[in-house]
Design a protein around this motif. Structure first.
Motif, PDB file in Angstrom:
ATOM      1  N   UNK A 151     -10.504  15.547   4.651  1.00 56.73           N
ATOM      2  CA  UNK A 151      -9.746  15.005   3.521  1.00 56.73           C
ATOM      3  C   UNK A 151      -8.361  14.613   4.018  1.00 56.73           C
ATOM      4  N   UNK A 152      -7.935  13.426   3.624  1.00 54.41           N
ATOM      5  CA  UNK A 152      -6.629  12.918   4.053  1.00 54.41           C
ATOM      6  C   UNK A 152      -5.974  12.162   2.913  1.00 54.41           C
ATOM      7  N   UNK A 153      -4.716  12.499   2.658  1.00 54.07           N
ATOM      8  CA  UNK A 153      -3.871  11.733   1.741  1.00 54.07           C
ATOM      9  C   UNK A 153      -2.669  11.282   2.559  1.00 54.07           C
ATOM     10  N   UNK A 154      -2.613   9.984   2.885  1.00 53.75           N
ATOM     11  CA  UNK A 154      -1.599   9.471   3.800  1.00 53.75           C
ATOM     12  C   UNK A 154      -0.674   8.514   3.058  1.00 53.75           C
ATOM     13  N   UNK A 155       0.595   8.908   2.942  1.00 53.61           N
ATOM     14  CA  UNK A 155       1.587   8.046   2.298  1.00 53.61           C
ATOM     15  C   UNK A 155       1.989   6.916   3.240  1.00 53.61           C
ATOM     16  N   UNK A 156       2.320   5.765   2.671  1.00 56.61           N
ATOM     17  CA  UNK A 156       2.718   4.597   3.449  1.00 56.61           C
ATOM     18  C   UNK A 156       4.061   4.076   2.957  1.00 56.61           C
ATOM     19  N   UNK A 157       4.783   3.413   3.848  1.00 54.17           N
ATOM     20  CA  UNK A 157       6.107   2.855   3.570  1.00 54.17           C
ATOM     21  C   UNK A 157       6.122   1.409   4.056  1.00 54.17           C
ATOM     22  N   UNK A 176      10.763   4.204   6.144  1.00 53.10           N
ATOM     23  CA  UNK A 176       9.979   4.497   7.349  1.00 53.10           C
ATOM     24  C   UNK A 176       9.235   5.821   7.163  1.00 53.10           C
ATOM     25  N   UNK A 177       7.986   5.833   7.574  1.00 53.11           N
ATOM     26  CA  UNK A 177       7.205   7.069   7.615  1.00 53.11           C
ATOM     27  C   UNK A 177       6.579   7.201   8.998  1.00 53.11           C
ATOM     28  N   UNK A 178       6.668   8.411   9.556  1.00 55.66           N
ATOM     29  CA  UNK A 178       6.044   8.708  10.844  1.00 55.66           C
ATOM     30  C   UNK A 178       4.996   9.789  10.611  1.00 55.66           C
ATOM     31  N   UNK A 183       0.852  -1.183   0.000  1.00 57.85           N
ATOM     32  CA  UNK A 183       0.000   0.000   0.000  1.00 57.85           C
ATOM     33  C   UNK A 183       0.892   1.238   0.000  1.00 57.85           C
ATOM     34  N   UNK A 184       0.724   2.087  -1.004  1.00 56.79           N
ATOM     35  CA  UNK A 184       1.527   3.306  -1.129  1.00 56.79           C
ATOM     36  C   UNK A 184       0.833   4.525  -0.545  1.00 56.79           C
ATOM     37  N   UNK A 185      -0.494   4.555  -0.645  1.00 59.50           N
ATOM     38  CA  UNK A 185      -1.224   5.731  -0.169  1.00 59.50           C
ATOM     39  C   UNK A 185      -2.642   5.341   0.203  1.00 59.50           C
ATOM     40  N   UNK A 186      -3.158   5.996   1.228  1.00 56.38           N
ATOM     41  CA  UNK A 186      -4.543   5.839   1.669  1.00 56.38           C
ATOM     42  C   UNK A 186      -5.198   7.209   1.580  1.00 56.38           C
ATOM     43  N   UNK A 246       4.834  -5.518   5.164  1.00 58.70           N
ATOM     44  CA  UNK A 246       4.481  -4.110   5.343  1.00 58.70           C
ATOM     45  C   UNK A 246       3.730  -3.957   6.656  1.00 58.70           C
ATOM     46  N   UNK A 247       4.151  -2.999   7.475  1.00 60.48           N
ATOM     47  CA  UNK A 247       3.538  -2.797   8.787  1.00 60.48           C
ATOM     48  C   UNK A 247       2.971  -1.388   8.899  1.00 60.48           C
ATOM     49  N   UNK A 248       1.742  -1.312   9.396  1.00 61.14           N
ATOM     50  CA  UNK A 248       1.087  -0.046   9.734  1.00 61.14           C
ATOM     51  C   UNK A 248       0.772  -0.131  11.216  1.00 61.14           C
TER      52      UNK A 248
END
Length: 367
Positions: free
Chosen positions: A15-21, A322-324, A2-5, A294-296
């Motif tokens: 509205x939210x655009x959340x990048x994932x790593x 890593x994304x925080x 998953x790259x983005x939610x 992949x961990x969220x």
């Protein structure tokens, strides 16, 4: 991966655009919307698994998550009664996104506007298809007996609340992990039980898991023994006589030891753990991300965050993996800021309220 939610008019998000790593950390005070991001993914997955998403419906009450009705999930200050959820998957060219119309107090939302195709590739990948492991914040604590099921163990189900962890470990304890797996590099025999035992000791030194099946009762008796270098080992203690921390961390360990290609969603991995254990648990999360998982992760632990930063500084993982994300309220809407990590484990900035309570407490003690 998953790259983005993307979320619109969903719960506390206008509205939210959340990048994932490979490793994404969700941080912030209570009630800021961290769990809502995970819930959105689970709502999509349960809708897909029930065949509803393919028909253009979003199932709010299902096998994975119960969000109530449409009234409970519509953003309070929405300018239109349309809820939108979207995901972007790595290596797939297009982002999938669908809008759903709001009808008061229903548990099944209907798609509005054109329905994008759910491609075969998307069907086979998390969060819709593929392997997803979800570990809830409210997990099963110590019990005298745990359910035994060979069938559930074979499909890898350990329960969202960890209720089938003991069963899975007992039934599949001899499963081999890849010899070159970073999570097993200190193990001579990389079996599942060996890996669980190793990381259990990393979290709480000297602890060993002991399991016994009672076939006629379809149950597992669980317990722990304790030893330290130079000490005599103890007898087995019942799980109910040991406390919550060890039982609570077992589903977290199993999630982090998932096969590559799995999406792992974990709420509060640090629950009931000593700070040392929280820091070591972060190391396992980093090793899992390096191993193709992949961990969220939603966390309130500065020790867990520090463990990730230490791993970066030690060269265990690239800061690019890593994304925080830090969640905070602005009026009635949640906004997200995302400090980055450099190669030395330092953060680019510290948003107000981001794990700064220790410093604030020290100031009060020193005045």
């Amino acid at each position: 991966m998953v790259k983005e939610i993307s979320l619109s008019n969903f719960k506390c998000f206008g509205h939210l655009e959340l990048s994932c790593a490979p490793l994404t950390l969700l941080c912030g005070l209570n009630g800021m919307g961290k769990s809502s991001v995970i819930q959105a993914l689970l709502a999509l997955r349960q809708s897909f698994r029930a065949g509803r998403l393919q028909e253009g419906h979003l199932l709010l009450d299902g096998s994975l998550i119960n969000l109530g009705t449409s009234t409970d999930v519509l953003f309070e200050d929405a300018d239109t009664e349309v809820i939108s959820l979207g995901i972007s998957i790595g290596e797939l060219p297009d982002r999938w996104q669908q809008s759903f119309s709001y009808v008061r107090d229903v548990e099944l939302l209907d798609a509005t506007g054109p329905r994008p195709e759910i491609s075969n590739s998307l069907c086979l990948r998390p969060p819709l298809g593929g392997r997803v492991a979800y570990v809830e914040a409210e997990r099963i604590g110590p019990r005298s007996l745990y359910k035994q099921s060979h069938i559930l163990a074979q499909v890898g189900d350990f329960g969202n609340r960890g209720e089938l962890v003991w069963n899975l470990v007992h039934e599949r304890q001899d499963d081999r992990l890849p010899a070159d797996d970073l999570r097993c590099e200190n193990l001579a025999r990389p079996r599942l039980l060996d890996a669980i035992d190793y990381w259990l000791q990393a979290v709480s030194p000297g602890v060993h898991l002991r399991l016994e099946a009672i076939r006629d009762a379809d149950a597992i008796v669980a317990g722990f023994t304790f030893d330290r270098s130079g000490d005599v080992g103890t007898r087995r203690y019942r799980a109910t006589n040991v406390g919550f921390g060890l039982s609570y961390v077992l589903p977290v360990l199993l999630g982090m030891l998932s096969r590559d290609g799995t999406l792992v969603l974990i709420e509060n991995p640090e629950a009931h753990l000593h700070p040392r254990g929280q820091t070591r648990l972060a190391e396992l999360a980093v090793r899992a991300a390096r191993s193709g998982v992949q961990l969220l992760i939603e966390t309130h632990s500065d020790h867990f965050i520090d463990g990730v930063r230490i791993a970066v500084r030690q060269g265990m993982i690239s800061p690019n993996d890593i994304l925080i994300h830090y969640f905070e309220r602005k009026d009635i809407e949640t906004v997200v800021s995302s400090p980055t990590i450099d190669g030395n484990g330092r953060l680019s900035h510290w948003p107000a309220g981001f794990f700064d309570q220790h410093e604030e407490n020290l100031v009060k003690l020193l005045v």
